[in-house]
Design a protein around this motif. Structure first.
Motif, PDB file in Angstrom:
ATOM      1  N   LYS A  54       0.835  -1.206   0.000  1.00  0.00           N
ATOM      2  CA  LYS A  54       0.000   0.000   0.000  1.00  0.00           C
ATOM      3  C   LYS A  54       0.868   1.254   0.000  1.00  0.00           C
ATOM      4  O   LYS A  54       0.600   2.211  -0.728  1.00  0.00           O
ATOM      5  CB  LYS A  54      -0.910  -0.022   1.226  1.00  0.00           C
ATOM      6  CG  LYS A  54      -1.870   1.125   1.327  1.00  0.00           C
ATOM      7  CD  LYS A  54      -2.762   0.965   2.548  1.00  0.00           C
ATOM      8  CE  LYS A  54      -3.763   2.081   2.660  1.00  0.00           C
ATOM      9  NZ  LYS A  54      -4.644   1.894   3.816  1.00  0.00           N
ATOM     10  N   ARG A  55       1.929   1.261   0.791  1.00  0.00           N
ATOM     11  CA  ARG A  55       2.814   2.430   0.856  1.00  0.00           C
ATOM     12  C   ARG A  55       3.593   2.607  -0.444  1.00  0.00           C
ATOM     13  O   ARG A  55       3.832   3.744  -0.872  1.00  0.00           O
ATOM     14  CB  ARG A  55       3.738   2.314   2.060  1.00  0.00           C
ATOM     15  CG  ARG A  55       2.944   2.420   3.355  1.00  0.00           C
ATOM     16  CD  ARG A  55       3.756   2.467   4.613  1.00  0.00           C
ATOM     17  NE  ARG A  55       5.075   1.884   4.492  1.00  0.00           N
ATOM     18  CZ  ARG A  55       5.748   1.343   5.496  1.00  0.00           C
ATOM     19  NH1 ARG A  55       5.217   1.317   6.686  1.00  0.00           N
ATOM     20  NH2 ARG A  55       6.939   0.849   5.326  1.00  0.00           N
TER      21      ARG A  55
ATOM     22  N   CYS B 240      -6.802  -8.312  -7.822  1.00  0.00           N
ATOM     23  CA  CYS B 240      -7.875  -7.460  -8.360  1.00  0.00           C
ATOM     24  C   CYS B 240      -8.619  -6.776  -7.220  1.00  0.00           C
ATOM     25  O   CYS B 240      -8.882  -5.568  -7.274  1.00  0.00           O
ATOM     26  CB  CYS B 240      -8.823  -8.277  -9.235  1.00  0.00           C
ATOM     27  SG  CYS B 240      -8.103  -8.792 -10.812  1.00  0.00           S
ATOM     28  N   GLY B 241      -8.924  -7.513  -6.167  1.00  0.00           N
ATOM     29  CA  GLY B 241      -9.595  -6.930  -5.006  1.00  0.00           C
ATOM     30  C   GLY B 241      -8.713  -5.937  -4.276  1.00  0.00           C
ATOM     31  O   GLY B 241      -9.183  -4.892  -3.813  1.00  0.00           O
ATOM     32  N   TYR B 242      -7.429  -6.243  -4.188  1.00  0.00           N
ATOM     33  CA  TYR B 242      -6.484  -5.354  -3.518  1.00  0.00           C
ATOM     34  C   TYR B 242      -6.411  -4.010  -4.232  1.00  0.00           C
ATOM     35  O   TYR B 242      -6.511  -2.956  -3.599  1.00  0.00           O
ATOM     36  CB  TYR B 242      -5.108  -6.019  -3.475  1.00  0.00           C
ATOM     37  CG  TYR B 242      -4.044  -5.200  -2.802  1.00  0.00           C
ATOM     38  CD1 TYR B 242      -4.060  -4.995  -1.428  1.00  0.00           C
ATOM     39  CD2 TYR B 242      -3.008  -4.642  -3.540  1.00  0.00           C
ATOM     40  CE1 TYR B 242      -3.075  -4.243  -0.808  1.00  0.00           C
ATOM     41  CE2 TYR B 242      -2.025  -3.892  -2.928  1.00  0.00           C
ATOM     42  CZ  TYR B 242      -2.057  -3.699  -1.558  1.00  0.00           C
ATOM     43  OH  TYR B 242      -1.085  -2.954  -0.947  1.00  0.00           O
ATOM     44  N   TYR B 243      -6.265  -4.024  -5.550  1.00  0.00           N
ATOM     45  CA  TYR B 243      -6.175  -2.763  -6.291  1.00  0.00           C
ATOM     46  C   TYR B 243      -7.482  -1.975  -6.204  1.00  0.00           C
ATOM     47  O   TYR B 243      -7.459  -0.754  -6.075  1.00  0.00           O
ATOM     48  CB  TYR B 243      -5.756  -3.006  -7.737  1.00  0.00           C
ATOM     49  CG  TYR B 243      -4.342  -3.539  -7.838  1.00  0.00           C
ATOM     50  CD1 TYR B 243      -3.320  -3.011  -7.054  1.00  0.00           C
ATOM     51  CD2 TYR B 243      -4.026  -4.580  -8.701  1.00  0.00           C
ATOM     52  CE1 TYR B 243      -2.029  -3.506  -7.132  1.00  0.00           C
ATOM     53  CE2 TYR B 243      -2.730  -5.066  -8.789  1.00  0.00           C
ATOM     54  CZ  TYR B 243      -1.737  -4.528  -8.003  1.00  0.00           C
ATOM     55  OH  TYR B 243      -0.453  -5.013  -8.080  1.00  0.00           O
ATOM     56  N   ARG B 244      -8.606  -2.668  -6.224  1.00  0.00           N
ATOM     57  CA  ARG B 244      -9.889  -1.969  -6.045  1.00  0.00           C
ATOM     58  C   ARG B 244      -9.946  -1.307  -4.666  1.00  0.00           C
ATOM     59  O   ARG B 244     -10.435  -0.190  -4.527  1.00  0.00           O
ATOM     60  CB  ARG B 244     -11.054  -2.928  -6.238  1.00  0.00           C
ATOM     61  CG  ARG B 244     -11.325  -3.270  -7.681  1.00  0.00           C
ATOM     62  CD  ARG B 244     -12.573  -4.142  -7.838  1.00  0.00           C
ATOM     63  NE  ARG B 244     -12.767  -4.485  -9.217  1.00  0.00           N
ATOM     64  CZ  ARG B 244     -12.440  -5.665  -9.754  1.00  0.00           C
ATOM     65  NH1 ARG B 244     -11.932  -6.632  -8.999  1.00  0.00           N
ATOM     66  NH2 ARG B 244     -12.638  -5.899 -11.041  1.00  0.00           N
ATOM     67  N   SER B 245      -9.428  -1.983  -3.649  1.00  0.00           N
ATOM     68  CA  SER B 245      -9.449  -1.422  -2.290  1.00  0.00           C
ATOM     69  C   SER B 245      -8.575  -0.175  -2.179  1.00  0.00           C
ATOM     70  O   SER B 245      -8.766   0.633  -1.275  1.00  0.00           O
ATOM     71  CB  SER B 245      -9.007  -2.463  -1.256  1.00  0.00           C
ATOM     72  OG  SER B 245      -7.593  -2.616  -1.246  1.00  0.00           O
TER      73      SER B 245
ATOM     74  N   SER C 196     -11.456  -0.863 -12.557  1.00  0.00           N
ATOM     75  CA  SER C 196     -11.154  -1.792 -13.636  1.00  0.00           C
ATOM     76  C   SER C 196     -11.358  -1.122 -14.981  1.00  0.00           C
ATOM     77  O   SER C 196     -12.346  -0.423 -15.190  1.00  0.00           O
ATOM     78  CB  SER C 196     -12.061  -3.018 -13.523  1.00  0.00           C
ATOM     79  OG  SER C 196     -11.884  -3.844 -14.642  1.00  0.00           O
ATOM     80  N   ARG C 197     -10.418  -1.346 -15.887  1.00  0.00           N
ATOM     81  CA  ARG C 197     -10.501  -0.812 -17.249  1.00  0.00           C
ATOM     82  C   ARG C 197     -10.476  -1.922 -18.286  1.00  0.00           C
ATOM     83  O   ARG C 197     -10.114  -1.700 -19.423  1.00  0.00           O
ATOM     84  CB  ARG C 197      -9.357   0.175 -17.504  1.00  0.00           C
ATOM     85  CG  ARG C 197      -9.470   1.446 -16.682  1.00  0.00           C
ATOM     86  CD  ARG C 197     -10.723   2.186 -17.106  1.00  0.00           C
ATOM     87  NE  ARG C 197     -10.866   3.449 -16.402  1.00  0.00           N
ATOM     88  CZ  ARG C 197     -12.012   3.898 -15.942  1.00  0.00           C
ATOM     89  NH1 ARG C 197     -13.108   3.189 -16.093  1.00  0.00           N
ATOM     90  NH2 ARG C 197     -12.073   5.043 -15.333  1.00  0.00           N
ATOM     91  N   GLY C 198     -10.879  -3.108 -17.870  1.00  0.00           N
ATOM     92  CA  GLY C 198     -11.052  -4.208 -18.809  1.00  0.00           C
ATOM     93  C   GLY C 198      -9.850  -5.129 -18.897  1.00  0.00           C
ATOM     94  O   GLY C 198      -8.780  -4.852 -18.387  1.00  0.00           O
ATOM     95  N   ILE C 199     -10.087  -6.231 -19.570  1.00  0.00           N
ATOM     96  CA  ILE C 199      -9.077  -7.282 -19.732  1.00  0.00           C
ATOM     97  C   ILE C 199      -8.463  -7.180 -21.116  1.00  0.00           C
ATOM     98  O   ILE C 199      -9.151  -6.947 -22.101  1.00  0.00           O
ATOM     99  CB  ILE C 199      -9.713  -8.675 -19.549  1.00  0.00           C
ATOM    100  CG1 ILE C 199     -10.240  -8.833 -18.124  1.00  0.00           C
ATOM    101  CG2 ILE C 199      -8.716  -9.777 -19.876  1.00  0.00           C
ATOM    102  CD1 ILE C 199     -11.005 -10.125 -17.879  1.00  0.00           C
ATOM    103  N   THR C 200      -7.165  -7.358 -21.165  1.00  0.00           N
ATOM    104  CA  THR C 200      -6.467  -7.512 -22.433  1.00  0.00           C
ATOM    105  C   THR C 200      -5.922  -8.936 -22.453  1.00  0.00           C
ATOM    106  O   THR C 200      -5.665  -9.515 -21.397  1.00  0.00           O
ATOM    107  CB  THR C 200      -5.339  -6.466 -22.604  1.00  0.00           C
ATOM    108  OG1 THR C 200      -4.772  -6.617 -23.898  1.00  0.00           O
ATOM    109  CG2 THR C 200      -4.273  -6.600 -21.548  1.00  0.00           C
ATOM    110  N   HIS C 201      -5.745  -9.499 -23.627  1.00  0.00           N
ATOM    111  CA  HIS C 201      -5.298 -10.895 -23.706  1.00  0.00           C
ATOM    112  C   HIS C 201      -3.911 -11.038 -24.312  1.00  0.00           C
ATOM    113  O   HIS C 201      -3.525 -12.133 -24.710  1.00  0.00           O
ATOM    114  CB  HIS C 201      -6.326 -11.729 -24.478  1.00  0.00           C
ATOM    115  CG  HIS C 201      -7.606 -11.855 -23.734  1.00  0.00           C
ATOM    116  ND1 HIS C 201      -7.782 -12.743 -22.705  1.00  0.00           N
ATOM    117  CD2 HIS C 201      -8.770 -11.174 -23.832  1.00  0.00           C
ATOM    118  CE1 HIS C 201      -8.999 -12.619 -22.204  1.00  0.00           C
ATOM    119  NE2 HIS C 201      -9.623 -11.673 -22.880  1.00  0.00           N
ATOM    120  N   ALA C 202      -3.181  -9.952 -24.417  1.00  0.00           N
ATOM    121  CA  ALA C 202      -1.836 -10.051 -24.977  1.00  0.00           C
ATOM    122  C   ALA C 202      -0.850  -9.421 -24.016  1.00  0.00           C
ATOM    123  O   ALA C 202      -1.061  -8.288 -23.583  1.00  0.00           O
ATOM    124  CB  ALA C 202      -1.781  -9.329 -26.323  1.00  0.00           C
ATOM    125  N   PRO C 203       0.154 -10.065 -23.599  1.00  0.00           N
ATOM    126  CA  PRO C 203       0.572 -11.411 -23.980  1.00  0.00           C
ATOM    127  C   PRO C 203      -0.142 -12.505 -23.197  1.00  0.00           C
ATOM    128  O   PRO C 203      -0.061 -13.673 -23.519  1.00  0.00           O
ATOM    129  CB  PRO C 203       2.066 -11.402 -23.668  1.00  0.00           C
ATOM    130  CG  PRO C 203       2.210 -10.457 -22.536  1.00  0.00           C
ATOM    131  CD  PRO C 203       1.149  -9.406 -22.765  1.00  0.00           C
TER     132      PRO C 203
END
Length: 171
Positions: free
Chosen positions: A87-88, A117-122, A127-134
């Motif tokens: 967090k710091r 994903c939950g940590y970053y939301r906290s 969320s700005r969506g999923i990319t599949h590359a790479p």
């Protein structure tokens, strides 16, 4: 062990190409900056992160818009657990990004890593969506600097009503 901990995306750093990417980041290729978090008392490194100023690989054309700093390779050593090191470090990265005049902090993690994903939301990231590359990767963004119009709400006159630009006040 990385798969067991739910961090399969980190195994990509354990390949020859992954080692090269780490070496490039530490060497400052393309303006990358790498930071260490040191433990108070004995100055033992307990975390690290990298900042980049563009990221076409995961963000496409948006990754070159000049509006964001990109946090990569955020890692906390087990000796730093429980001390809010992650967090710091994210907060320190955000301050560095703001000082550069960038509006957004962006980062990514494995799309199916529920913990991260939950940590970053906290921490206030959206969320700005999923990319599949790479690989399947969830992208996150946090607004750090607001435009002037967004910073201050419309003034409230004595009658308690809010007036907006272009609206007559003598109604």
């Amino acid at each position: 062990r990385l798969d067991e901990k739910g961090l399969p995306d980190w195994r990509s750093y354990l390949t020859p190409d992954g080692f090269r990417r780490i070496q490039d980041r530490v060497s400052g290729v393309n303006g990358t900056e790498v930071y260490l978090a040191m433990r108070d008392g004995d100055a033992k490194p307990v975390g690290a992160f990298a900042l980049e100023w563009s990221d076409r690989q995961y963000w496409g054309a948006v990754g070159e818009d000049g509006l964001a700093g990109y946090i990569h390779m955020l890692a906390v050593h087990r000796d730093g657990r429980g001390a809010s090191v992650g967090k710091r470090m994210v907060a320190a990265a955000e301050r560095l990004i703001e000082r550069r005049g960038r509006r957004y902090a962006r980062l990514d993690c494995g799309a199916y890593n529920a913990f991260l994903c939950g940590y970053y939301r906290s921490l206030g990231y959206r969320s700005r969506g999923i990319t599949h590359a790479p690989h399947a990767c969830m992208r996150f963004e946090k607004q750090l600097i607001r435009e002037r119009d967004e910073q201050s709400p419309p003034k409230t006159p004595r009658d308690g009503r809010r007036h907006h630009r272009g609206e007559r006040r003598d109604r």
